[in-house]
Design an enzyme around this catalytic site. Structure first.
Site, PDB file in Angstrom:
ATOM      1  CE  LYS A   1      -3.931   2.160   2.294  1.00  0.00           C
ATOM      2  NZ  LYS A   1      -3.386   3.521   2.118  1.00  0.00           N
ATOM      3  CG  PHE A   2       3.087   2.497  -3.371  1.00  0.00           C
ATOM      4  CD1 PHE A   2       4.364   2.960  -3.629  1.00  0.00           C
ATOM      5  CD2 PHE A   2       2.785   1.178  -3.678  1.00  0.00           C
ATOM      6  CE1 PHE A   2       5.318   2.136  -4.186  1.00  0.00           C
ATOM      7  CE2 PHE A   2       3.729   0.336  -4.237  1.00  0.00           C
ATOM      8  CZ  PHE A   2       5.004   0.817  -4.491  1.00  0.00           C
TER       9      PHE A   2
END
Length: 293
Positions: A23-24
Site C-alpha cells: 500500500k503506497f
C-alpha cells in the site's frame, strides 16, 4: 469513475486465492487516456491533470481507451514522501511545471479498468493484473505496476520490512474478484494503528483551528475531539474551512477534561488519518489531512 475502496483489518488475511500488494503512501489517481488527451482524476472525482503534467505526458504513451487506477507518489531519499505529493497536488499550473522537474511523480498502478475502449472491470482481478503488467512493463517509469504476490509469507515479510521505504502496509484482493467500484471490497492492513476518520468540524476560530472533531471508523460514532493540532495542520484546516465557508459554532462536543465545547461544522466533512486506541484516552492524534479525497 467510482474507485474501489478497502476495509481496514488488524491481521494479515491468509488463505487460497488471495493476492497481496504494497500500500503506497500517496494520492489515489485514475488515469484516463482518450483518443485526444489524458485526464487525471482524484478519488473525489476532481480533475487534477494540471498538477501532474509529467504523469499526463507519460500517459500519452498508453493506448486510447485506457483507464488505470493507482497511486501517485513522490520518491525522496529512498522513500515515498506524502508531504511532497501534497505539495505537488496543491501546485498551480505554472508552479506544477517547475515541480515536475524538481519533484518528479511516479505512478504505482494497481488495476486496469478499461483497455482499448473495453470495460474490463467485470473480469477477475487475476486477469486484470495480467493485462496491467503486459500494458505497463514495456513502458517503464514513471508508469509502473505495483508489486504483487500470492505468497502470504512473502507478503508478511513485505509488511515488516517495507515501511522503511514509506510503504504503509498491504492491500489484499481476491484473485477471482471483479473490480468493486464504489465499495469496500478489498482489505487493507496498515503497519501502525492508523485509521481514516471523518472530520465533521473543528474547535477554535476559522483562522486558528485548535482541534478537530472526529467520527472514528469504529465505536458508536459519537464525535470526539482530537489532541491539539500542530501549526502545519492548523494552516491546512484553516484553508479547507475557508474553501467550504466558515460556519458559526452550532454544535457542542464533549472534550476530555473540558466538558462541553462548541465547534464549527464542516460540510462536507474532511478525512484525516488519526492514530488512536480502542479507548477514548488519550484523544486521537491527527497525523494529516487526506486532501486527495
Amino acid at each position: 469513475m467510482r474507485v474501489a475502496l478497502a476495509a481496514a483489518v488488524r491481521t494479515l488475511p491468509r488463505g487460497a486465492g488471495l493476492a497481496y500488494e504494497p500500500k503506497f503512501d500517496g494520492h489515489r489517481l485514475v488515469i484516463a487516456r482518450s483518443a485526444a488527451d489524458v485526464a487525471l482524476q482524484a478519488r473525489s472525482g476532481r480533475i487534477v491533470t494540471s498538477a501532474f503534467p509529467d504523469l499526463a505526458a507519460a500517459a500519452l504513451q498508453l493506448p486510447a481507451g485506457t483507464v488505470l487506477d493507482g497511486e501517485v507518489v513522490v520518491w525522496h531519499a529512498g522513500r515515498t514522501d506524502f508531504a511532497l505529493v501534497q505539495r505537488r497536488a496543491a501546485a498551480t499550473a505554472a508552479r506544477a511545471a517547475v515541480l515536475a522537474q524538481s519533484l518528479p511523480a511516479s505512478y504505482a498502478a494497481f488495476d486496469v479498468l478499461e483497455l482499448a475502449g473495453l470495460d474490463v472491470r467485470g473480469r477477475p482481478y487475476e486477469r486484470r493484473r495480467a493485462l496491467l503488467v503486459d500494458l505497463l512493463l514495456p513502458l517503464g517509469p514513471p508508469l509502473q505496476p505495483v508489486p504483487m504476490t500470492t505468497d502470504a509469507e512473502l507478503a508478511a515479510t513485505w509488511y515488516e520490512t517495507l515501511p522503511a521505504s514509506g510503504i504503509e502496509g498491504l492491500v489484499v484482493k481476491r484473485l477471482d474478484q471483479a473490480y468493486p467500484a464504489g465499495r469496500r471490497g478489498w482489505q487493507k492492513l496498515r503497519h501502525t494503528d492508523v485509521r481514516d476518520a471523518a472530520v465533521v468540524g473543528y474547535t477554535g476560530t476559522p483562522r486558528r483551528p485548535l482541534a478537530l472533531v472526529l467520527v472514528l471508523p469504529v465505536g458508536d460514532e459519537t464525535p470526539l475531539v482530537s489532541s491539539p493540532l500542530t501549526a502545519a495542520l492548523r494552516r491546512e484546516v484553516a484553508e479547507a474551512a475557508a474553501a467550504r465557508g466558515a460556519a458559526e459554532p452550532g454544535a457542542t462536543v464533549t472534550a476530555i477534561g473540558l466538558g462541553e465545547v462548541p465547534y464549527r461544522t464542516l460540510d462536507p466533512p474532511l478525512t484525516a488519518e488519526v492514530r488512536h486506541t480502542s479507548a477514548r484516552h488519550p484523544p486521537p492524534e491527527v497525523l494529516r489531512l487526506r486532501t486527495d479525497l
